[in-house]
Write a protein that holds these residues in place. Structure first.
Motif, PDB file in Angstrom:
ATOM      1  N   ASP A   1     -87.169 -82.420 -18.600  1.00 23.32           N
ATOM      2  CA  ASP A   1     -87.054 -81.049 -18.900  1.00 23.32           C
ATOM      3  C   ASP A   1     -88.120 -80.370 -18.371  1.00 23.32           C
ATOM      4  OD1 ASP A   1     -89.287 -81.050 -20.660  1.00 23.32           O
ATOM      5  OD2 ASP A   1     -88.001 -81.185 -22.430  1.00 23.32           O
ATOM      6  N   ASP A   2     -88.197 -79.280 -18.219  1.00 22.86           N
ATOM      7  CA  ASP A   2     -89.305 -78.193 -17.552  1.00 22.86           C
ATOM      8  C   ASP A   2     -90.726 -78.695 -18.064  1.00 22.86           C
ATOM      9  OD1 ASP A   2     -87.317 -77.118 -15.983  1.00 22.86           O
ATOM     10  OD2 ASP A   2     -87.217 -75.277 -17.076  1.00 22.86           O
ATOM     11  N   ASN A   3     -90.988 -79.066 -19.168  1.00 27.15           N
ATOM     12  CA  ASN A   3     -92.161 -79.407 -19.956  1.00 27.15           C
ATOM     13  C   ASN A   3     -92.580 -80.851 -19.677  1.00 27.15           C
ATOM     14  OD1 ASN A   3     -92.526 -76.777 -21.192  1.00 27.15           O
ATOM     15  ND2 ASN A   3     -91.061 -77.504 -22.875  1.00 27.15           N
ATOM     16  N   GLY A   4     -91.501 -81.439 -18.698  1.00 26.48           N
ATOM     17  CA  GLY A   4     -91.861 -82.902 -18.471  1.00 26.48           C
ATOM     18  C   GLY A   4     -91.740 -84.084 -19.673  1.00 26.48           C
ATOM     19  N   GLU A   5     -90.682 -83.695 -20.362  1.00 26.43           N
ATOM     20  CA  GLU A   5     -90.471 -84.514 -21.754  1.00 26.43           C
ATOM     21  C   GLU A   5     -89.215 -85.224 -21.182  1.00 26.43           C
ATOM     22  OE1 GLU A   5     -90.512 -83.125 -25.639  1.00 26.43           O
ATOM     23  OE2 GLU A   5     -92.681 -83.050 -25.614  1.00 26.43           O
ATOM     24  N   TRP A   6     -89.000 -86.328 -21.528  1.00 27.17           N
ATOM     25  CA  TRP A   6     -87.691 -87.016 -21.172  1.00 27.17           C
ATOM     26  C   TRP A   6     -86.842 -87.187 -22.292  1.00 27.17           C
ATOM     27  CZ3 TRP A   6     -86.290 -88.958 -16.368  1.00 27.17           C
ATOM     28  CH2 TRP A   6     -87.341 -88.975 -15.673  1.00 27.17           C
ATOM     29  N   THR A   7     -85.288 -87.028 -22.042  1.00 31.42           N
ATOM     30  CA  THR A   7     -84.304 -86.990 -22.894  1.00 31.42           C
ATOM     31  C   THR A   7     -83.387 -87.907 -22.501  1.00 31.42           C
ATOM     32  OG1 THR A   7     -84.488 -84.710 -23.689  1.00 31.42           O
ATOM     33  CG2 THR A   7     -82.561 -85.660 -24.222  1.00 31.42           C
ATOM     34  N   ILE A   8     -82.799 -88.773 -23.323  1.00 33.27           N
ATOM     35  CA  ILE A   8     -81.760 -89.829 -23.279  1.00 33.27           C
ATOM     36  C   ILE A   8     -80.534 -89.791 -23.971  1.00 33.27           C
ATOM     37  CG2 ILE A   8     -82.620 -91.558 -24.696  1.00 33.27           C
ATOM     38  CD1 ILE A   8     -82.443 -93.846 -22.359  1.00 33.27           C
ATOM     39  N   LYS A   9     -79.500 -90.217 -23.377  1.00 38.09           N
ATOM     40  CA  LYS A   9     -78.370 -90.601 -24.389  1.00 38.09           C
ATOM     41  C   LYS A   9     -77.814 -91.684 -24.571  1.00 38.09           C
ATOM     42  CE  LYS A   9     -75.799 -86.300 -22.711  1.00 38.09           C
ATOM     43  NZ  LYS A   9     -74.490 -85.896 -21.636  1.00 38.09           N
ATOM     44  N   VAL A  10     -77.696 -92.237 -25.733  1.00 33.04           N
ATOM     45  CA  VAL A  10     -77.250 -93.305 -26.334  1.00 33.04           C
ATOM     46  C   VAL A  10     -75.951 -93.500 -26.638  1.00 33.04           C
ATOM     47  CG1 VAL A  10     -77.843 -95.432 -27.730  1.00 33.04           C
ATOM     48  CG2 VAL A  10     -79.484 -94.033 -26.688  1.00 33.04           C
ATOM     49  N   PHE A  11     -75.010 -94.228 -26.282  1.00 35.64           N
ATOM     50  CA  PHE A  11     -73.424 -94.163 -26.635  1.00 35.64           C
ATOM     51  C   PHE A  11     -73.045 -95.129 -27.396  1.00 35.64           C
ATOM     52  CE2 PHE A  11     -74.283 -92.330 -22.553  1.00 35.64           C
ATOM     53  CZ  PHE A  11     -73.345 -91.250 -22.213  1.00 35.64           C
ATOM     54  N   GLN A  12     -72.235 -94.771 -28.543  1.00 32.12           N
ATOM     55  CA  GLN A  12     -71.466 -95.528 -29.345  1.00 32.12           C
ATOM     56  C   GLN A  12     -69.986 -95.147 -29.368  1.00 32.12           C
ATOM     57  OE1 GLN A  12     -73.476 -97.676 -32.614  1.00 32.12           O
ATOM     58  NE2 GLN A  12     -72.054 -96.619 -34.044  1.00 32.12           N
ATOM     59  N   ASN A  13     -69.204 -96.199 -28.848  1.00 34.58           N
ATOM     60  CA  ASN A  13     -67.718 -95.917 -28.848  1.00 34.58           C
ATOM     61  C   ASN A  13     -67.316 -94.636 -27.908  1.00 34.58           C
ATOM     62  OD1 ASN A  13     -67.103 -98.250 -30.890  1.00 34.58           O
ATOM     63  ND2 ASN A  13     -67.444 -96.870 -32.558  1.00 34.58           N
ATOM     64  N   GLY A  14     -68.245 -94.527 -26.875  1.00 34.36           N
ATOM     65  CA  GLY A  14     -68.015 -93.202 -26.099  1.00 34.36           C
ATOM     66  C   GLY A  14     -68.584 -92.170 -26.230  1.00 34.36           C
ATOM     67  N   THR A  15     -69.089 -91.857 -27.526  1.00 34.71           N
ATOM     68  CA  THR A  15     -69.708 -90.762 -27.852  1.00 34.71           C
ATOM     69  C   THR A  15     -71.498 -90.757 -27.750  1.00 34.71           C
ATOM     70  OG1 THR A  15     -68.079 -90.588 -29.980  1.00 34.71           O
ATOM     71  CG2 THR A  15     -70.130 -89.416 -29.980  1.00 34.71           C
ATOM     72  N   PRO A  16     -71.857 -89.701 -27.173  1.00 34.05           N
ATOM     73  CA  PRO A  16     -73.268 -89.749 -26.928  1.00 34.05           C
ATOM     74  C   PRO A  16     -74.035 -89.221 -28.079  1.00 34.05           C
ATOM     75  CG  PRO A  16     -72.108 -87.898 -26.143  1.00 34.05           C
ATOM     76  CD  PRO A  16     -71.213 -88.807 -26.686  1.00 34.05           C
ATOM     77  N   HIS A  17     -75.312 -89.962 -28.440  1.00 28.98           N
ATOM     78  CA  HIS A  17     -76.312 -89.656 -29.253  1.00 28.98           C
ATOM     79  C   HIS A  17     -77.584 -89.092 -28.564  1.00 28.98           C
ATOM     80  CE1 HIS A  17     -73.788 -91.040 -32.921  1.00 28.98           C
ATOM     81  NE2 HIS A  17     -73.374 -91.612 -32.161  1.00 28.98           N
ATOM     82  N   VAL A  18     -77.954 -88.112 -28.749  1.00 31.30           N
ATOM     83  CA  VAL A  18     -78.948 -87.528 -27.866  1.00 31.30           C
ATOM     84  C   VAL A  18     -80.374 -87.805 -28.585  1.00 31.30           C
ATOM     85  CG1 VAL A  18     -80.179 -85.695 -26.530  1.00 31.30           C
ATOM     86  CG2 VAL A  18     -77.553 -85.954 -26.798  1.00 31.30           C
ATOM     87  N   TYR A  19     -81.313 -88.415 -28.001  1.00 33.01           N
ATOM     88  CA  TYR A  19     -82.780 -88.668 -28.260  1.00 33.01           C
ATOM     89  C   TYR A  19     -83.844 -88.035 -27.272  1.00 33.01           C
ATOM     90  CZ  TYR A  19     -80.361 -92.037 -31.383  1.00 33.01           C
ATOM     91  OH  TYR A  19     -79.565 -92.625 -31.990  1.00 33.01           O
ATOM     92  N   SER A  20     -84.436 -87.119 -27.867  1.00 33.86           N
ATOM     93  CA  SER A  20     -85.534 -86.468 -26.948  1.00 33.86           C
ATOM     94  C   SER A  20     -87.189 -87.062 -27.334  1.00 33.86           C
ATOM     95  CB  SER A  20     -85.472 -84.958 -27.264  1.00 33.86           C
ATOM     96  OG  SER A  20     -85.598 -84.555 -28.680  1.00 33.86           O
ATOM     97  N   GLY A  21     -88.047 -86.299 -26.376  1.00 34.06           N
ATOM     98  CA  GLY A  21     -89.340 -86.577 -26.439  1.00 34.06           C
ATOM     99  C   GLY A  21     -89.670 -88.089 -26.292  1.00 34.06           C
ATOM    100  N   LEU A  22     -89.096 -88.617 -25.219  1.00 36.90           N
ATOM    101  CA  LEU A  22     -89.213 -90.003 -25.157  1.00 36.90           C
ATOM    102  C   LEU A  22     -90.559 -90.385 -24.875  1.00 36.90           C
ATOM    103  CD1 LEU A  22     -85.859 -91.256 -22.974  1.00 36.90           C
ATOM    104  CD2 LEU A  22     -86.431 -91.117 -25.690  1.00 36.90           C
TER     105      LEU A  22
END
Length: 600
Positions: free
Chosen positions: A183-204
């Motif tokens: 994002d604009d603040n330089g923080e990474w976000t990622i999607k982890v999928f289970q059965n095709g459904t994304p789960h979003v995790y931020s502040g990596l």
């Protein structure tokens, strides 16, 4: 790019011409692709102003000829930075330098993966005289196009076409992963999928970077998600494992292994936190990368140039891009504060390893300093065993080949290095554990210790990292073949003059004897070499048969690795007992006011 008849004889004389060419194409693309409001519709493929320098973000001292970026920038891009690199360009003034150009391109490009966690694959260019080749760097192979001669109009047209395609195509086609972003603040976000459904995790937060050009390219992060209104931290693994099946035809699947381990051991409070708890896991779903994209004109145009003289696609092994979110969260093993913390963390991991082998029938096969994490609960330290990518089911696979270079060279057992046909047991992983402890004892358990000046440089233990697998196996056989050689060559290289390292040295010395010279095993089980003299010594009554673990084992088996495999369970008992005793002593030193130990 120089004419064959020019006076150019050194690479640096080529750099201004290459830069001018790339800038010219970028300016032309920008002029032709602007919308009415002046907003550019294409990414700007431009060179960095400085050439032949070490880029920012490198883990080595190599100087890169050229680097181009596709990142939006205001004004010129000066100092090369691997975090911004779209691809590297390796130049040679002679057309005879092609092999060296390939080698340098591959060696330098690995730093892009280390600095860009969202790169799925890489591009590169080699310029040798007037011949230009585009390279696509994948997990298992590096593809190169036919040579394009830019001294001819048709060659320049093809090269311009490549840069135009890079400017206009979707980000996925130049190797970026749209399921991971900053994002604009330089923080990474990622999607982890289970059965095709994304789960979003931020502040990596990056826990483990991958500088590997080939293979699984495992990266690990700590991310945060909101569950029930509360934030929860998880450990996220991103990797490209090969799709493999065991001898029974079932997939070798880390997710399935973790579920089975939890189902079997989840009620055991003594093992809580010593292995990963599965949260979310599945294959990465990249939008728009389906069959409908096969006939896309951009893809076809790029493939004509870049894939024209490559190996057939069916020669490629099948890989899956997989992400796994797990808990609890750990830290790299190199974050321990002392050798005592290292002993506690690794003992916890091997305790989990032992129970997983015995109660779940799953063998890890990749014990290394990268696959053991440190857990901190309050002021207490512990350890956790992770990464079951290379694990196997012992009930169906008694001998397994190494299809993906299983393990990390300094920590691989002799049997794995030699792809031995000896029965698979936990002893291979215990051997790897000993190598990992030796590596930390010699190089230092953390960054501060590793940066301390040494009385003498490391020599013998570095042989475990350099050379072919056969060379490393030969050196390890020699080092481990006797207690004196082990002490004089390996233990002698442990950090000296620091009393904190003595307990680690003592532990490693005992583990070495428990595994390679177990007092309860016959002479046939000792050492690393086969030989009739061992059988003769046993037959001459040098050790009473009734006190030996391997009584009744076929005396014709004179390979000590094979004989130890026959009595692996009993040797593991000794190894685990030794390690627990060392852990308890380490805990008393770390927490002198604590009355009880973990083992109690």
């Amino acid at each position: 790019m120089n004419d064959p008849g020019s006076a150019v004889k050194v690479e640096r004389d080529m750099y201004p011409g290459i830069n001018a060419f790339v800038k010219c194409v970028a300016d032309s693309v920008s002029r032709h692709t602007q919308e009415r409001d002046g907003k550019p519709r294409a990414r700007s493929i431009v060179p960095f102003e400085k050439t032949d320098v070490k880029p920012d973000g490198a883990d080595d001292l190599d100087r890169v000829d050229h680097m181009v970026t596709g990142c939006p920038n205001v004004g010129p891009v000066i100092k090369p930075d691997y975090a911004m690199a779209l691809c590297l360009i390796e130049a040679k003034y002679s057309q005879n330098g092609q092999t060296d150009a390939y080698e340098q391109l591959a060696r330098y490009s690995r730093n892009i993966y280390g600095s860009q966690p969202h790169r799925r694959f890489l591009w590169g260019l080699t310029v040798c005289g007037t011949l230009v080749r585009a390279c696509l760097l994948g997990n298992d192979k590096i593809y190169a196009s036919k040579a394009v001669d830019v001294s001819e109009p048709v060659g320049r047209e093809q090269l311009v076409g490549l840069f135009v395609n890079w400017s206009l195509c979707e980000s996925t086609r130049v190797g970026y992963d749209p399921t991971m972003w900053r994002d604009d603040n330089g923080e990474w976000t990622i999607k982890v999928f289970q059965n095709g459904t994304p789960h979003v995790y931020s502040g990596l937060e990056m826990v483990f970077q991958s500088y590997s050009l080939l293979g699984r390219r495992t990266r690990c992060f700590v991310g945060t998600t909101k569950a029930g209104g509360a934030e929860k931290e998880v450990f996220i693994k991103d990797c490209w494992p090969r799709v493999l099946k065991d001898s029974a035809g079932s997939p070798r699947d880390e997710v399935a292994f973790l579920r089975h381990i939890h189902d079997t051991l989840g009620a055991d409070a003594n093992l809580a936190g010593k292995y990963p708890m599965l949260e979310v896991a599945g294959l990465v779903q990249v939008p728009g990368r389906g069959p409908a994209d096969v006939d896309d004109t951009t893809t076809a145009a790029m493939a004509d140039l870049v894939m024209s003289d490559t190996a057939p696609p069916d020669a490629m092994p099948l890989r899956e891009h997989k992400r796994i979110a797990m808990s609890p969260v750990g830290e790299p093993l190199q974050t321990v504060d002392s050798p005592d913390e290292l002993i506690v963390a690794v003992c916890d991991a091997m305790e989990a390893h032992t129970e997983i082998v015995r109660r779940c029938g799953i063998l890890h096969r990749d014990i290394s300093i990268n696959n053991i994490l440190v857990r901190r609960t309050g002021d207490m330290v512990g350890g956790m065993l992770i990464d079951f990518d290379n694990a196997i089911r012992l009930d169906v696979e008694h001998v397994a080949a190494q299809p993906d270079g299983t393990g990390t060279l300094p920590f691989m057992s002799v049997g794995n290095l030699e792809e031995s046909q000896v029965k698979l047991t936990a002893l291979d992983d215990w051997e790897s554990c000993i190598y990992a402890l030796c590596w930390q004892g010699a190089s230092g358990v953390n960054d501060d210790d590793q940066e301390r000046p040494r009385d003498k440089p490391l020599k013998q233990i570095l042989k475990w990292r350099n050379g072919s697998k056969a060379d490393i196996a030969t050196d390890k056989r020699a080092h481990m073949s006797s207690t004196s050689l082990f002490e004089n060559h390996i233990l002698a290289e442990f950090i000296s003059g620091d009393a904190r390292y003595q307990p680690l040295e003592d532990l490693v010395e005992r583990l070495h004897k428990d595994l390679f010279f177990n007092p309860g095993a016959s002479l046939l089980c000792h050492g690393c070499y086969m030989g009739k003299e061992k059988a003769k010594a046993l037959q001459n009554g040098e050790r009473p048969q009734e006190k030996q673990y391997d009584f009744g084992v076929d005396i014709n088996i004179t390979d000590p690795f094979a004989r130890r495999a026959e009595i692996a369970d009993k040797i593991v008992d000794d190894l685990m007992k030794t390690f627990r005793e060392a852990r308890d002593r380490a805990i008393k030193r770390l927490y002198p006011t604590r009355r009880e130990t973990i083992s109690e």
